[in-house]
Each structure stands twice: as C-alpha cells, then as structure tokens.
Motif scaffolding. Structure first.
Motif, PDB file in Angstrom:
ATOM      1  N   PHE A 185       0.852  -1.179   0.000  1.00 37.60           N
ATOM      2  CA  PHE A 185       0.000   0.000   0.000  1.00 37.60           C
ATOM      3  C   PHE A 185       0.893   1.236   0.000  1.00 37.60           C
ATOM      4  O   PHE A 185       1.882   1.303   0.731  1.00 37.60           O
ATOM      5  CB  PHE A 185      -0.911   0.030   1.234  1.00 37.60           C
ATOM      6  N   ASP A 186       0.538   2.212  -0.828  1.00 40.67           N
ATOM      7  CA  ASP A 186       1.267   3.481  -0.859  1.00 40.67           C
ATOM      8  C   ASP A 186       0.240   4.586  -1.064  1.00 40.67           C
ATOM      9  O   ASP A 186       0.032   5.060  -2.178  1.00 40.67           O
ATOM     10  CB  ASP A 186       2.302   3.471  -1.987  1.00 40.67           C
ATOM     11  N   GLU A 187      -0.415   4.968   0.025  1.00 39.42           N
ATOM     12  CA  GLU A 187      -1.519   5.919  -0.057  1.00 39.42           C
ATOM     13  C   GLU A 187      -1.056   7.331  -0.387  1.00 39.42           C
ATOM     14  O   GLU A 187      -1.859   8.178  -0.745  1.00 39.42           O
ATOM     15  CB  GLU A 187      -2.275   5.936   1.279  1.00 39.42           C
ATOM     16  N   ALA A 188       0.265   7.600  -0.272  1.00 42.01           N
ATOM     17  CA  ALA A 188       0.745   8.955  -0.529  1.00 42.01           C
ATOM     18  C   ALA A 188       1.791   9.012  -1.635  1.00 42.01           C
ATOM     19  O   ALA A 188       2.219  10.102  -2.010  1.00 42.01           O
ATOM     20  CB  ALA A 188       1.334   9.556   0.753  1.00 42.01           C
ATOM     21  N   SER A 189       2.205   7.852  -2.172  1.00 41.60           N
ATOM     22  CA  SER A 189       3.242   7.791  -3.220  1.00 41.60           C
ATOM     23  C   SER A 189       4.466   8.602  -2.820  1.00 41.60           C
ATOM     24  O   SER A 189       4.970   9.437  -3.566  1.00 41.60           O
ATOM     25  CB  SER A 189       2.688   8.307  -4.553  1.00 41.60           C
ATOM     26  N   VAL A 190       4.932   8.334  -1.597  1.00 38.37           N
ATOM     27  CA  VAL A 190       6.012   9.151  -1.041  1.00 38.37           C
ATOM     28  C   VAL A 190       7.398   8.716  -1.501  1.00 38.37           C
ATOM     29  O   VAL A 190       8.331   9.510  -1.473  1.00 38.37           O
ATOM     30  CB  VAL A 190       5.972   9.120   0.500  1.00 38.37           C
ATOM     31  N   MET A 191       7.539   7.464  -1.930  1.00 38.46           N
ATOM     32  CA  MET A 191       8.863   6.981  -2.326  1.00 38.46           C
ATOM     33  C   MET A 191       8.768   6.269  -3.667  1.00 38.46           C
ATOM     34  O   MET A 191       8.748   5.041  -3.737  1.00 38.46           O
ATOM     35  CB  MET A 191       9.461   6.056  -1.254  1.00 38.46           C
ATOM     36  N   PRO A 192       8.691   7.027  -4.758  1.00 36.93           N
ATOM     37  CA  PRO A 192       8.602   6.393  -6.077  1.00 36.93           C
ATOM     38  C   PRO A 192       9.797   5.514  -6.391  1.00 36.93           C
ATOM     39  O   PRO A 192       9.701   4.611  -7.219  1.00 36.93           O
ATOM     40  CB  PRO A 192       8.532   7.592  -7.035  1.00 36.93           C
ATOM     41  N   ALA A 193      10.924   5.738  -5.704  1.00 36.91           N
ATOM     42  CA  ALA A 193      12.111   4.911  -5.958  1.00 36.91           C
ATOM     43  C   ALA A 193      11.871   3.447  -5.623  1.00 36.91           C
ATOM     44  O   ALA A 193      12.550   2.566  -6.148  1.00 36.91           O
ATOM     45  CB  ALA A 193      13.311   5.434  -5.157  1.00 36.91           C
ATOM     46  N   LEU A 194      10.878   3.186  -4.735  1.00 38.12           N
ATOM     47  CA  LEU A 194      10.603   1.803  -4.357  1.00 38.12           C
ATOM     48  C   LEU A 194       9.910   1.035  -5.480  1.00 38.12           C
ATOM     49  O   LEU A 194       9.741  -0.177  -5.385  1.00 38.12           O
ATOM     50  CB  LEU A 194       9.743   1.757  -3.096  1.00 38.12           C
ATOM     51  N   GLU A 195       9.493   1.747  -6.539  1.00 33.54           N
ATOM     52  CA  GLU A 195       8.948   1.057  -7.696  1.00 33.54           C
ATOM     53  C   GLU A 195      10.062   0.390  -8.503  1.00 33.54           C
ATOM     54  O   GLU A 195       9.808  -0.475  -9.331  1.00 33.54           O
ATOM     55  CB  GLU A 195       8.177   2.045  -8.593  1.00 33.54           C
ATOM     56  N   GLU A 196      11.299   0.803  -8.255  1.00 30.11           N
ATOM     57  CA  GLU A 196      12.434   0.236  -8.975  1.00 30.11           C
ATOM     58  C   GLU A 196      12.788  -1.128  -8.381  1.00 30.11           C
ATOM     59  O   GLU A 196      12.796  -1.314  -7.166  1.00 30.11           O
ATOM     60  CB  GLU A 196      13.639   1.181  -8.890  1.00 30.11           C
ATOM     61  N   ASP A 197      13.103  -2.058  -9.260  1.00 32.26           N
ATOM     62  CA  ASP A 197      13.372  -3.427  -8.820  1.00 32.26           C
ATOM     63  C   ASP A 197      14.563  -3.532  -7.867  1.00 32.26           C
ATOM     64  O   ASP A 197      14.477  -4.265  -6.880  1.00 32.26           O
ATOM     65  CB  ASP A 197      13.578  -4.327 -10.032  1.00 32.26           C
ATOM     66  N   PRO A 198      15.697  -2.838  -8.113  1.00 30.07           N
ATOM     67  CA  PRO A 198      16.833  -2.969  -7.175  1.00 30.07           C
ATOM     68  C   PRO A 198      16.474  -2.615  -5.739  1.00 30.07           C
ATOM     69  O   PRO A 198      16.896  -3.301  -4.804  1.00 30.07           O
ATOM     70  CB  PRO A 198      17.878  -2.011  -7.751  1.00 30.07           C
ATOM     71  N   ALA A 199      15.687  -1.545  -5.555  1.00 30.19           N
ATOM     72  CA  ALA A 199      15.301  -1.146  -4.193  1.00 30.19           C
ATOM     73  C   ALA A 199      14.444  -2.219  -3.549  1.00 30.19           C
ATOM     74  O   ALA A 199      14.620  -2.561  -2.377  1.00 30.19           O
ATOM     75  CB  ALA A 199      14.559   0.187  -4.226  1.00 30.19           C
ATOM     76  N   ARG A 200      13.500  -2.761  -4.297  1.00 29.57           N
ATOM     77  CA  ARG A 200      12.635  -3.810  -3.743  1.00 29.57           C
ATOM     78  C   ARG A 200      13.439  -5.064  -3.428  1.00 29.57           C
ATOM     79  O   ARG A 200      13.171  -5.738  -2.429  1.00 29.57           O
ATOM     80  CB  ARG A 200      11.502  -4.124  -4.720  1.00 29.57           C
TER      81      ARG A 200
END
Length: 517
Positions: A185-200
């Motif tokens: 869940f990302d109700e505020a889209s505060v860290m778009p970098a987490l959409e990147e595969d390396p971060a996940r």
C-alpha cells in the motif's frame, strides 16, 4: 506544527527581524530547542536542530575579521544549527560581517530587539514544541482508533496495513514468510524509488535475513529517497512475515507508537489466520485420505464448494519432510502460492505432500528447497485417481533425496530427486540408508586400508571387473593389465574381505557396497 525560524518570525509579540534569509530548507527546518551562548564555539553544548541566541560579546569589533565571522557560522552550520538570533544593543548592534557570513553561507539570521528578553524567545519555542507534541499525541490516538476499527474487517491484515499507510502517508507492505511482497500500500506515493526493482530486491533480501534468524527483530535501510524500516511479525520461531514502512523522513515518536500498535494487531491477525490455516490443514488431510481411497469425485465437489478447484491433470506430487518447527512456515508459503487452484497440499505421516500440474512440479520443488533448505521428492505424472501411486513415488524419491543430503553434508543446496531417476537406478537406489551405508563401509574397510597403506587401487580394479560381469579378458583390457594380474588382485580382495566372489550373491553384495560406500 513544529516551531521553525519562519514560525518564530511570524510571532508578532517577539518582533523579530530577519537579517539573512538563509536556505529555504533551514527557514522551515523544525527547531528542537533554543540556547543562548556567547562562546566563540558553542557546538560542544548544542545538538542539531537547535537555534543559538547571542549578544555578540565573543566578537571583538577591533580585531575580529570577516574570516572569523565566516568560521563561526561554518562551525554552527556543520553541527546542524538551523538559525542564529542576535540580541541587539546589549553589547553592540548586529555586526554587518555576521550578516554577510550568514547570507553567503545560507544560515538564517534574525535580530532580537533589546526590549525582548531571550527567555521570551525560548518560552515561545517551548510552547510551540509542547503544542506540536500534543498535536502528535492526539494524531497518534486517532490513528490507533482508526486502525483498530480496520482490524474488525474480514480482511483484517490488509485493512490494518492500508489504514497505516493512509495515517502515516508512507509506503507500507507485508513481506510473507517465503520472502515475497504479499500486500503493498502506498496511499501517498512518497517513495517512487521503491517502484524500482533494485530497491525492492534490497528490501526483500533484508526481510529474508530477518525471517531466517527466527527471532523478533527490526532493522533500518537507507535508500536514496528516504528510509525503510522493517519489523518482524509473529512469535519467535513462528514468524509470519515482515512489516515494511518507508518514507522520506525517519519515524518520530508518535509514528513509532502507532507502528507498535500495528505490529501487535497485525501479528494477532496473522496468528488468527494461522489457526484458520490449521483448520484448513486438517480438512486437507481428510481430503488427501479420501483421494488415497480413490474417491476423486467427492473431493472435487468439496473443493468446489470451498471456492476452489483441484489442479489440472496430469499432476505430479512433491513430498517434503519439514521438522515440526518449520511446518507452519511451509504451509504459509504454500497457501500464499495457492492461486486459482494451482496446487493441492496436505500433511500425512509427518510429511507434506503437494499436488501440482506436472510442468510446475520441478520449479516449485527447487524454489522451496532453496528457500527452506528442505529435500524434496517428485513423482511421475499421474491422474488424481492414481493419488496412492503418485504419493508413494514422491515419498520414495524424497527418501533418496534425504539420503543424498546425508552423504553430501558439505553441499549447501538441498537435494531434489525425481522418481524416474530412482527407477533408472534400479532397486539399488532404494538402499542408501544410514545402516546400509555403514555396513558397506565395514565390508570395504580392509580393502580401503590396504590401498591406503600400499598405494594400490584394488577398489577400482574390482569395480571395473564387476562392471564387466566378472569377465577377465574384457576387464583386464579396460584396466590395461594382464588377466592373471587382475585375477591375483581379485583374489587379494577376496582374502582381505573374507568373502569369496564366486557366487552371484557375493558379487552383488560387493557391487552394492561399492555403490553405497
């Protein structure tokens, strides 16, 4: 709202005057406290987030240079000080060199009128801090209430985490026991970098490390756009997953209070799911027994009434033998993978048997063996009416896999064996048990000792001889020696082992010993 330089400037009663605006982020930076000091270097007595009030007695106008003012401001900046207040007319007016230094280096500088005591500025900041703390406490109480109501919904875990994301305005996720994101869940889209595969992937690796420890624990990761906090959920040695919270700023004490309540609520919800899973496990065991008795139609109807389907035929059975402490984790993993009726699993005689469409069996077994470190056995493709055959084959393959793992203890990878591999190796493949291996070693020990002490290879010679069905000439040619030499060596093996090799039984026992030892 936390006090800041801008907030203090907006307080009309203080009548503060801004002399150097400084960097915008410092004007709005939260103030944690205000100190007064006329030391040339007050940083040993200050913390980041403080404001310094000074009357300037440390500056001798006759000898202090622009470099001295620059050094003073640089020391405060490097320590994290967010502003300077100069009390004018106590000793002197605000030095223009100080104004220049603050303007050039980006340090907010404001002037405190003579009629306003420093304690008034400090008291105003203290009141603002108390107001902000009360607001945060009120927010935390309301957030906990909202999350408690969310816990009453049927999908309690998902509802709790979604509400937590909304309240914190942060990325919130649950990594399940198998090390995969099960809820995000990302109700505020505060860290778009987490959409990147390396971060996940970094988050998943850290979560897998925490789960692997088997203890309640937490950790923090620093990402380029913020901070990621991880907290295990569940009891020690029965962890249900890892809670992931990410945001651009660290969690404050009010955030931590809310997160602590969520850890308890989510852990309780997951434990309730665990009890429900146990009930489903008992039902599955009953369904497996019904399949073993050949009543496929009844099982199919029951599964359909539960809203599922048996996996499409032909299926392969995969057998595991997890220790008791790891069985719940394996069931949780399998439940997470059970999407649209793509697998059926149940416990039987201390083992876990999984029925999956034939093409999916090997990838499933290999992935679970890698994640859980369990050996696995895979049956040949069968129909559901042949469940008894398929499960026996899977168990026999599992026994072979466990035997291989026992003999290769230094190999970190768990063994996965398919029944066809066992069948190709014949009946001898069913023998590698600890007692059989020990008998084989005892039988061959005198021959091994002779080879070690005399530099011979009688074991290799007799193996080649047996591979050539005890025929002297072909075996001698394969070894590159005379047939009489080979006869003498085989005779020596007979003498050392105390067993003549003239019968089929004797040769078979020796051959099996060579395979097992």
């Amino acid at each position: 709202m936390q006090p800041s330089v801008r907030r203090l400037l907006d307080t009309h009663a203080l009548d503060l005057s801004l002399l150097a605006a400084g960097a915008p982020e410092r004007m709005m930076a939260p103030i944690s406290w205000i100190h007064s000091s006329d030391l040339d270097d007050p940083t040993p007595f200050l913390d980041a987030g403080h404001i310094v009030l000074t009357t300037g007695t440390q500056f001798d106008r006759s000898s202090t240079t622009q470099n001295d003012y620059d050094g003073y401001v640089e020391r405060l900046l490097s320590h994290g000080i967010v502003g300077i207040g100069f009390g004018t007319e106590v000793v002197q007016v605000t030095p223009p060199e100080l104004v220049t230094a603050c303007g050039r280096l980006g340090m907010p500088l404001f002037e405190v009128p003579y009629r306003v005591p420093f304690i008034a500025v400090i008291r105003e900041a203290a009141d603002l801090l108390a107001e902000a703390a009360h607001a945060r406490d009120t927010w935390a109480l309301n957030a906990q209430r909202a999350i408690s109501f969310a816990a009453l919904r049927p999908d309690a875990t998902a509802a709790i985490l979604k509400e937590l994301s909304r309240q914190l305005r942060r990325f919130v996720a649950l990594v399940d026991a198998r090390g995969a994101f099960s809820l995000v869940f990302d109700e505020a889209s505060v860290m778009p970098a987490l959409e990147e595969d390396p971060a996940r992937q970094r988050i998943l690796q850290e979560a897998e490390r925490l789960i692997g420890r088997g203890q309640r624990s937490s950790s923090t990761l620093s990402e380029k756009s913020g901070q990621v906090n991880l907290q295990t959920l569940g009891r020690r040695d029965a962890l249900r997953g890892v809670l992931v919270i990410a945001g651009t700023t660290p969690l404050d004490s009010a955030d931590q209070t809310v997160v602590t309540s969520v850890v308890a609520l989510a852990g309780l919800a997951l434990e309730q799911n665990r009890e429900l899973s146990r009930a489903r496990g008992l039902l599955r065991s009953g369904l497996l027994q019904t399949l073993l008795e050949g009543n496929v139609a009844l099982v199919r109807r029951i599964v359909q009434q539960m809203g599922g389907e048996l996996p499409a035929e032909p299926v392969r059975f995969v057998a595991f033998a997890p220790p008791a402490v790891a069985r719940d984790a394996l069931f949780s993993d399998l439940e997470a993978r059970d999407v649209a009726g793509n697998l059926f699993f149940a416990a039987s005689d201390g083992r876990v048997l999984v029925g999956v469409p034939a093409p999916a069996a090997a990838p499933l077994a290999e992935e679970l063996a890698r994640v859980s470190g369990l050996a696995a056995g895979i049956s040949e493709p069968v129909h559901w009416s042949e469940t008894a055959i398929g499960t026996k084959q899977a168990v026999q393959a599992l026994q072979r896999a466990i035997g291989e793992a026992t003999r290769h203890v230094d190999d970190a990878a768990a063994s996965v064996v398919v029944f066809s591999d066992v069948a190709e190796r014949g009946l001898a493949a069913l023998l590698p048990r600890a007692d059989a291996v020990e008998i084989a070693r005892t039988l061959l020990k005198p021959v091994r000792d002779h080879d070690t002490g005399n530099g011979t290879d009688l074991i290799g010679d007799v193996r080649v001889w047996l591979e050539h069905h005890g025929q002297w000439d072909p075996a001698a040619r394969a070894l590159g020696i005379h047939r009489h030499t080979l006869k003498n060596r085989v005779a020596l093996v007979e003498k050392l082992s105390g067993r003549p090799l003239t019968t089929v039984e004797a040769r078979t026992n020796l051959w099996l010993a060579l395979q097992l030892e």
